[in-house]
Design a protein around this motif. Structure first.
Motif, PDB file in Angstrom:
ATOM      1  N   ASN A 216      45.942  25.922  43.737  1.00 22.89           N
ATOM      2  CA  ASN A 216      44.734  26.750  43.661  1.00 22.89           C
ATOM      3  C   ASN A 216      43.804  26.239  42.578  1.00 22.89           C
ATOM      4  O   ASN A 216      44.244  25.642  41.589  1.00 22.89           O
ATOM      5  CB  ASN A 216      45.100  28.206  43.374  1.00 22.89           C
ATOM      6  CG  ASN A 216      45.968  28.809  44.455  1.00 22.89           C
ATOM      7  OD1 ASN A 216      45.628  28.747  45.637  1.00 22.89           O
ATOM      8  ND2 ASN A 216      47.096  29.376  44.064  1.00 22.89           N
ATOM      9  N   LYS A 231      36.785  39.640  41.174  1.00 17.79           N
ATOM     10  CA  LYS A 231      37.915  40.398  40.653  1.00 17.79           C
ATOM     11  C   LYS A 231      38.692  39.582  39.626  1.00 17.79           C
ATOM     12  O   LYS A 231      39.159  38.482  39.912  1.00 17.79           O
ATOM     13  CB  LYS A 231      38.838  40.812  41.794  1.00 17.79           C
ATOM     14  CG  LYS A 231      38.195  41.794  42.764  1.00 17.79           C
ATOM     15  CD  LYS A 231      39.167  42.198  43.854  1.00 17.79           C
ATOM     16  CE  LYS A 231      38.533  43.189  44.820  1.00 17.79           C
ATOM     17  NZ  LYS A 231      39.480  43.587  45.895  1.00 17.79           N
ATOM     18  N   GLU A 234      42.209  37.733  40.173  1.00 19.74           N
ATOM     19  CA  GLU A 234      42.264  37.254  41.558  1.00 19.74           C
ATOM     20  C   GLU A 234      41.244  36.142  41.782  1.00 19.74           C
ATOM     21  O   GLU A 234      41.589  35.018  42.129  1.00 19.74           O
ATOM     22  CB  GLU A 234      42.013  38.406  42.525  1.00 19.74           C
ATOM     23  CG  GLU A 234      43.092  39.485  42.502  1.00 19.74           C
ATOM     24  CD  GLU A 234      42.848  40.564  43.524  1.00 19.74           C
ATOM     25  OE1 GLU A 234      42.107  40.312  44.490  1.00 19.74           O
ATOM     26  OE2 GLU A 234      43.396  41.676  43.373  1.00 19.74           O
ATOM     27  N   ASP A 235      39.965  36.463  41.599  1.00 21.46           N
ATOM     28  CA  ASP A 235      38.910  35.466  41.780  1.00 21.46           C
ATOM     29  C   ASP A 235      38.819  34.514  40.594  1.00 21.46           C
ATOM     30  O   ASP A 235      38.388  33.376  40.742  1.00 21.46           O
ATOM     31  CB  ASP A 235      37.567  36.150  41.992  1.00 21.46           C
ATOM     32  CG  ASP A 235      37.543  36.997  43.252  1.00 21.46           C
ATOM     33  OD1 ASP A 235      38.079  36.541  44.280  1.00 21.46           O
ATOM     34  OD2 ASP A 235      37.008  38.112  43.212  1.00 21.46           O
ATOM     35  N   GLN A 237      40.956  33.470  36.713  1.00 23.06           N
ATOM     36  CA  GLN A 237      42.200  33.640  35.945  1.00 23.06           C
ATOM     37  C   GLN A 237      42.122  33.091  34.527  1.00 23.06           C
ATOM     38  O   GLN A 237      43.044  33.283  33.735  1.00 23.06           O
ATOM     39  CB  GLN A 237      43.359  32.937  36.665  1.00 23.06           C
ATOM     40  CG  GLN A 237      43.513  33.277  38.134  1.00 23.06           C
ATOM     41  CD  GLN A 237      42.551  32.500  39.023  1.00 23.06           C
ATOM     42  OE1 GLN A 237      42.007  31.466  38.632  1.00 23.06           O
ATOM     43  NE2 GLN A 237      42.339  32.991  40.229  1.00 23.06           N
ATOM     44  N   ALA A 267      47.696  38.464  37.977  1.00 22.22           N
ATOM     45  CA  ALA A 267      46.997  39.171  39.053  1.00 22.22           C
ATOM     46  C   ALA A 267      46.502  40.545  38.632  1.00 22.22           C
ATOM     47  O   ALA A 267      45.519  41.054  39.183  1.00 22.22           O
ATOM     48  CB  ALA A 267      47.911  39.292  40.261  1.00 22.22           C
ATOM     49  N   ASP A 268      47.169  41.153  37.616  1.00 26.26           N
ATOM     50  CA  ASP A 268      46.731  42.462  37.142  1.00 26.26           C
ATOM     51  C   ASP A 268      45.609  42.382  36.118  1.00 26.26           C
ATOM     52  O   ASP A 268      45.170  43.408  35.582  1.00 26.26           O
ATOM     53  CB  ASP A 268      47.907  43.245  36.552  1.00 26.26           C
ATOM     54  CG  ASP A 268      48.554  42.560  35.350  1.00 26.26           C
ATOM     55  OD1 ASP A 268      48.072  41.477  34.935  1.00 26.26           O
ATOM     56  OD2 ASP A 268      49.551  43.098  34.838  1.00 26.26           O
TER      57      ASP A 268
END
Length: 447
Positions: A216, A231, A234-235, A237, A267-268
């Motif tokens: 990714n 986000k 998600e979008d 990091q 992710a959170d």
């Protein structure tokens, strides 16, 4: 995990990653570039470059030297004695040493994005220098300044001076934090993407490489295409100002190992842990190898400042907290002009062994020196420190961002002075760009 690119690194080891020893350090030389060192922009640069720092306040300000600089809310908003905007471009903010030197023996040193963010730096130019500190005179001699430009439109997004013929890059385009020379190319680690940027020796962009990790692309809040609707976790990091603060060139493999300044976000949306990711890039193949390891931060450390190998597997890493100023002058009440509300506590140069990585991917910390506790028996310090002690030298700065091996017993360390916002050595004076030579034979011999 091993491959042909990485013959010595990432061998599994059982030794705990935090086991280490603190070695002594002695001041062997001290030089500095005065904080208010300004230069004229190139003749073909836009007129916008003649005055820099016009956007550091809430509204545009074209009146030179009209607004006092201060240390910001984190550090008590103490005045630093310098006013914005500047006439010309500031020659400031040392933010990375390249291991390979220029032909004349001078050191390549990177200057960061200007005043700290995309929003406040669209009129500050991006460049690197070759410089030579003279520890006999205390001067830092700048041999050459190379401005980055993108006439071939390699960057896939609009730049501040997009419509100009010269297409010089500014601090609104990239946030430069680490540098290495490989052959006839300069490689630069950026925090906005985060990206790796390849340029010629005269600063012409040759290519830009997004960060690929586990299949990714890693992005941050300042990556092109990320918006307020994106986000977190998600979008994107990578934390803001959390991209490639350090990038080391590994002897023998010629791999670039790029180290994040801050932990990645899970992710959170929360940091994945108190460690930093270090990713391998092959400049010959212009691609990420997939190899990586983790650097565990010491208690109290929030980020790293620089990263450079000293041999095929051992490397130096600067880790730091967000403090500045001597702890002896810590404010006991409300922030005031005569105290430091958040003094410097954790300022280390750590020696790691990339050939020793445990089963969880953490690199072994061999030992460290404390940059707040440097012996100065010969009185080599050239600037008095508010709150300091006779015979002890320190680097009580927010951002210490340059380290490299000089020989078998010495390393060189320099700071990013965040002009005109940092004033760690003095309560009321903007920090100079200091360069120090440290005698650390025990650290460099440690295995």
């Amino acid at each position: 995990m091993m491959n042909r690119f990485f013959p010595l690194v990432l061998c599994l080891a059982a030794a705990p990653v935090v086991a280490q020893e603190t070695f002594p350090a002695t001041l062997a030389g001290h030089a500095y570039l005065p904080a208010l060192t300004l230069m004229a922009p190139p003749a073909d640069a836009p007129r916008d470059a003649l005055i820099s720092g016009k956007f550091t306040g809430p509204v545009r300000n074209d009146a030179p030297m009209s607004v006092p600089g201060n240390t910001g809310g984190l550090h008590g908003k103490r005045l630093t004695g310098l006013n914005l905007p500047f006439i010309g471009q500031p020659l400031q903010g040392f933010s990375g040493f390249a291991m390979n030197r220029a032909e004349d023996g001078s050191v390549y040193v990177l200057t960061d994005n200007g005043f700290g963010t995309k929003a406040n730096s669209p009129d500050t130019m991006l460049f690197f220098n070759s410089m030579a500190p003279d520890f006999e005179t205390g001067e830092v001699v700048v041999k050459e300044t190379v401005f980055l430009h993108d006439p071939d439109r390699k960057l896939p997004f609009r730049i501040s001076w997009d419509a100009t013929e010269s297409r010089y890059l500014t601090g609104a385009d990239l946030d430069l934090e680490s540098i290495q020379r490989v052959g006839d190319s300069i490689w630069i680690g950026d925090e906005f993407g985060p990206y790796l940027i390849e340029t010629t020796l005269d600063g012409r962009v040759k290519g830009i490489y997004p960060t690929m990790f586990e299949g990714n692309e890693l992005k941050g809040p300042d990556t092109a295409g990320i918006s307020a609707l994106s986000k977190i976790g998600e979008d994107w990091q990578v934390q803001r100002s959390g991209g490639y603060e350090g990038m080391a060139l590994q002897p023998g493999t010629d791999l670039l190992w790029a180290m994040m300044e801050k932990p990645l976000l899970a992710a959170d949306g929360k940091p994945e842990g108190a460690f930093l990711r270090v990713l391998a890039f092959d400049p010959a193949q212009h691609d990420w190898t997939g190899e990586n390891f983790k650097f565990k931060l010491a208690e109290g450390a929030t980020a790293i400042g620089d990263f450079n190998f000293i041999d095929e597997t051992r490397a130096l890493v600067i880790e730091r907290d967000n403090g500045e100023g001597e702890p002896s002058l810590k404010c006991t009440g409300e922030p005031a002009a005569d105290c430091f509300p958040l003094p410097a506590m954790v300022k280390h140069v750590v020696l790691i062994d990339t050939a020793s990585v445990d089963a969880d991917g953490f690199v072994r910390r061999i030992g460290q020196i404390d940059l707040m506790d440097i012996a100065d028996p010969d009185g080599k310090a050239r600037i008095e420190t508010d709150g300091g002690e006779v015979g002890r030298f320190s680097l009580p700065f927010f951002t210490i961002e340059d380290v490299m091996r000089v020989d078998d017993t010495h390393i060189m360390v320099a700071i990013d002075n965040n002009l005109p916002f940092s004033s760690g050595r003095k309560l009321n004076a903007a920090a100079d760009n200091e360069v120090v030579l440290l005698s650390v034979p025990e650290l460099l011999a440690a295995k």
